[in-house]
Design a protein around this motif. Sequence first.
Motif, PDB file in Angstrom:
ATOM      1  N   LYS A   1      -0.353 -22.826   6.259  1.00  0.00           N
ATOM      2  CA  LYS A   1       0.941 -22.140   6.195  1.00  0.00           C
ATOM      3  C   LYS A   1       2.090 -23.141   6.090  1.00  0.00           C
ATOM      4  CE  LYS A   1      -0.284 -17.881   8.665  1.00  0.00           C
ATOM      5  NZ  LYS A   1       0.032 -17.035   9.848  1.00  0.00           N
ATOM      6  N   ILE A   2       1.999 -24.212   6.869  1.00  0.00           N
ATOM      7  CA  ILE A   2       3.036 -25.246   6.811  1.00  0.00           C
ATOM      8  C   ILE A   2       2.992 -25.952   5.465  1.00  0.00           C
ATOM      9  CG2 ILE A   2       3.822 -27.435   7.800  1.00  0.00           C
ATOM     10  CD1 ILE A   2       2.892 -26.451  10.514  1.00  0.00           C
ATOM     11  N   SER A   3       1.810 -26.246   4.994  1.00  0.00           N
ATOM     12  CA  SER A   3       1.662 -26.902   3.692  1.00  0.00           C
ATOM     13  C   SER A   3       2.232 -26.035   2.574  1.00  0.00           C
ATOM     14  CB  SER A   3       0.188 -27.213   3.425  1.00  0.00           C
ATOM     15  OG  SER A   3      -0.329 -28.116   4.374  1.00  0.00           O
ATOM     16  N   GLU A   4       2.043 -24.746   2.698  1.00  0.00           N
ATOM     17  CA  GLU A   4       2.550 -23.828   1.679  1.00  0.00           C
ATOM     18  C   GLU A   4       4.072 -23.854   1.623  1.00  0.00           C
ATOM     19  OE1 GLU A   4       2.360 -19.033   0.562  1.00  0.00           O
ATOM     20  OE2 GLU A   4       1.063 -19.877   2.124  1.00  0.00           O
ATOM     21  N   ILE A   5       4.707 -23.894   2.810  1.00  0.00           N
ATOM     22  CA  ILE A   5       6.168 -23.980   2.845  1.00  0.00           C
ATOM     23  C   ILE A   5       6.637 -25.285   2.227  1.00  0.00           C
ATOM     24  CG2 ILE A   5       8.199 -24.123   4.339  1.00  0.00           C
ATOM     25  CD1 ILE A   5       6.793 -22.321   6.316  1.00  0.00           C
ATOM     26  N   ALA A   6       5.945 -26.383   2.556  1.00  0.00           N
ATOM     27  CA  ALA A   6       6.334 -27.697   2.037  1.00  0.00           C
ATOM     28  C   ALA A   6       6.282 -27.733   0.515  1.00  0.00           C
ATOM     29  CB  ALA A   6       5.432 -28.780   2.623  1.00  0.00           C
ATOM     30  N   GLY A   7       5.382 -26.957  -0.063  1.00  0.00           N
ATOM     31  CA  GLY A   7       5.279 -26.912  -1.520  1.00  0.00           C
ATOM     32  C   GLY A   7       6.428 -26.184  -2.175  1.00  0.00           C
ATOM     33  N   LYS A   8       7.194 -25.428  -1.370  1.00  0.00           N
ATOM     34  CA  LYS A   8       8.293 -24.640  -1.921  1.00  0.00           C
ATOM     35  C   LYS A   8       9.669 -25.110  -1.456  1.00  0.00           C
ATOM     36  CE  LYS A   8       5.427 -20.445  -1.916  1.00  0.00           C
ATOM     37  NZ  LYS A   8       5.281 -19.075  -1.346  1.00  0.00           N
ATOM     38  N   ASN A   9       9.707 -25.900  -0.395  1.00  0.00           N
ATOM     39  CA  ASN A   9      10.987 -26.280   0.211  1.00  0.00           C
ATOM     40  C   ASN A   9      11.052 -27.794   0.385  1.00  0.00           C
ATOM     41  OD1 ASN A   9      13.228 -26.686   1.976  1.00  0.00           O
ATOM     42  ND2 ASN A   9      13.019 -24.607   2.762  1.00  0.00           N
ATOM     43  N   ASN A  10      11.981 -28.418  -0.315  1.00  0.00           N
ATOM     44  CA  ASN A  10      12.111 -29.877  -0.264  1.00  0.00           C
ATOM     45  C   ASN A  10      12.641 -30.380   1.078  1.00  0.00           C
ATOM     46  OD1 ASN A  10      11.185 -30.202  -2.897  1.00  0.00           O
ATOM     47  ND2 ASN A  10      13.251 -30.018  -3.780  1.00  0.00           N
ATOM     48  N   ASN A  11      13.142 -29.467   1.906  1.00  0.00           N
ATOM     49  CA  ASN A  11      13.647 -29.867   3.223  1.00  0.00           C
ATOM     50  C   ASN A  11      12.532 -30.071   4.243  1.00  0.00           C
ATOM     51  OD1 ASN A  11      16.283 -29.979   2.482  1.00  0.00           O
ATOM     52  ND2 ASN A  11      16.982 -28.264   3.708  1.00  0.00           N
ATOM     53  N   LEU A  12      11.296 -29.789   3.843  1.00  0.00           N
ATOM     54  CA  LEU A  12      10.166 -29.970   4.746  1.00  0.00           C
ATOM     55  C   LEU A  12       9.237 -31.060   4.222  1.00  0.00           C
ATOM     56  CD1 LEU A  12       8.362 -29.214   7.138  1.00  0.00           C
ATOM     57  CD2 LEU A  12       7.372 -27.394   5.726  1.00  0.00           C
ATOM     58  N   GLN A  13       9.009 -32.073   5.051  1.00  0.00           N
ATOM     59  CA  GLN A  13       8.107 -33.163   4.714  1.00  0.00           C
ATOM     60  C   GLN A  13       6.954 -33.196   5.717  1.00  0.00           C
ATOM     61  OE1 GLN A  13       8.641 -34.962   1.914  1.00  0.00           O
ATOM     62  NE2 GLN A  13      10.475 -33.707   1.576  1.00  0.00           N
ATOM     63  N   ILE A  14       5.755 -33.443   5.226  1.00  0.00           N
ATOM     64  CA  ILE A  14       4.569 -33.498   6.072  1.00  0.00           C
ATOM     65  C   ILE A  14       3.987 -34.903   6.061  1.00  0.00           C
ATOM     66  CG2 ILE A  14       2.201 -32.672   6.376  1.00  0.00           C
ATOM     67  CD1 ILE A  14       3.055 -30.040   5.136  1.00  0.00           C
ATOM     68  N   GLU A  15       3.668 -35.419   7.256  1.00  0.00           N
ATOM     69  CA  GLU A  15       3.003 -36.710   7.372  1.00  0.00           C
ATOM     70  C   GLU A  15       1.768 -36.517   8.248  1.00  0.00           C
ATOM     71  OE1 GLU A  15       5.606 -39.853   8.536  1.00  0.00           O
ATOM     72  OE2 GLU A  15       7.262 -39.144   7.254  1.00  0.00           O
ATOM     73  N   GLU A  16       0.606 -36.488   7.624  1.00  0.00           N
ATOM     74  CA  GLU A  16      -0.648 -36.244   8.353  1.00  0.00           C
ATOM     75  C   GLU A  16      -1.156 -37.552   8.934  1.00  0.00           C
ATOM     76  OE1 GLU A  16      -3.183 -32.808   6.821  1.00  0.00           O
ATOM     77  OE2 GLU A  16      -2.324 -33.590   4.963  1.00  0.00           O
ATOM     78  N   ARG A  17      -0.716 -37.832  10.124  1.00  0.00           N
ATOM     79  CA  ARG A  17      -1.060 -39.076  10.802  1.00  0.00           C
ATOM     80  C   ARG A  17      -0.747 -38.948  12.278  1.00  0.00           C
ATOM     81  NH1 ARG A  17       3.657 -41.566  12.071  1.00  0.00           N
ATOM     82  NH2 ARG A  17       5.496 -41.166  10.785  1.00  0.00           N
ATOM     83  N   GLN A  18      -1.012 -39.999  13.022  1.00  0.00           N
ATOM     84  CA  GLN A  18      -0.722 -40.033  14.450  1.00  0.00           C
ATOM     85  C   GLN A  18       0.748 -40.388  14.677  1.00  0.00           C
ATOM     86  OE1 GLN A  18      -3.637 -42.145  16.718  1.00  0.00           O
ATOM     87  NE2 GLN A  18      -2.239 -42.556  18.437  1.00  0.00           N
ATOM     88  N   PHE A  19       1.321 -39.795  15.710  1.00  0.00           N
ATOM     89  CA  PHE A  19       2.710 -40.071  16.081  1.00  0.00           C
ATOM     90  C   PHE A  19       2.877 -41.509  16.540  1.00  0.00           C
ATOM     91  CE2 PHE A  19       5.578 -40.532  19.722  1.00  0.00           C
ATOM     92  CZ  PHE A  19       6.792 -40.199  19.147  1.00  0.00           C
TER      93      PHE A  19
END
Length: 207
Positions: free
Chosen positions: A48-66
Amino acid sequence: MAYFPMFIDLTDSDCLIIGGGQVAYRKVKVLLDFDARVTVISKEVSSKISEIAGKNNNLQIEERQFEDSDLKGRKLVVVATDDNDFNSFVSEKCNEANIPVNVVDDQEKCSFIFSSYVKEGDLVGAFSSSGKSPVLTQYLRDKEKEVLTPKLGKINELMGQWRAQVIDELPNEAERKEVFQSILKYSLDNDNLPTEEEIKVIIKERV
């Protein structure tokens, strides 16, 4: 503990969400609704989050450890993981750096909480129980939807467009209030909002 009700401008603000599950998804939607720039950091991110990121440039995803450095420059931080020790660690780091932090479902670790809200354009109504009863605030939010309608959002936008001119032409606060009350009454009593000419007449009557 009582939280002070305060609205802040998050437009283009750099916000961080740590966690990629269903709860993080809900917070992503809220922050994007107020035009924030959101970064989600998590080893796993929901579809669901990935889907939003594909449509909204204001959301960036970084799949890693904090990493501690991820906190630098953030307007606010949301921690949505099921690791209590980690949540405490991030909360302490945010407090040390004076960054507002929300640890989901752990009020003691929060310096701010999310309210239940209704939003039509820039018109927002919000409710908070200071974290005691989300069900109650959601009930109030749903009742508010009956009052805070899309039409009120349009009225608010119209008043915002005229605010500077009304203030410029009418130095008396009581007269300005009468103008906006007249615009509101006209808008609520009729199917349409007042035209530019009709608003000018309302202003002229008080000049």
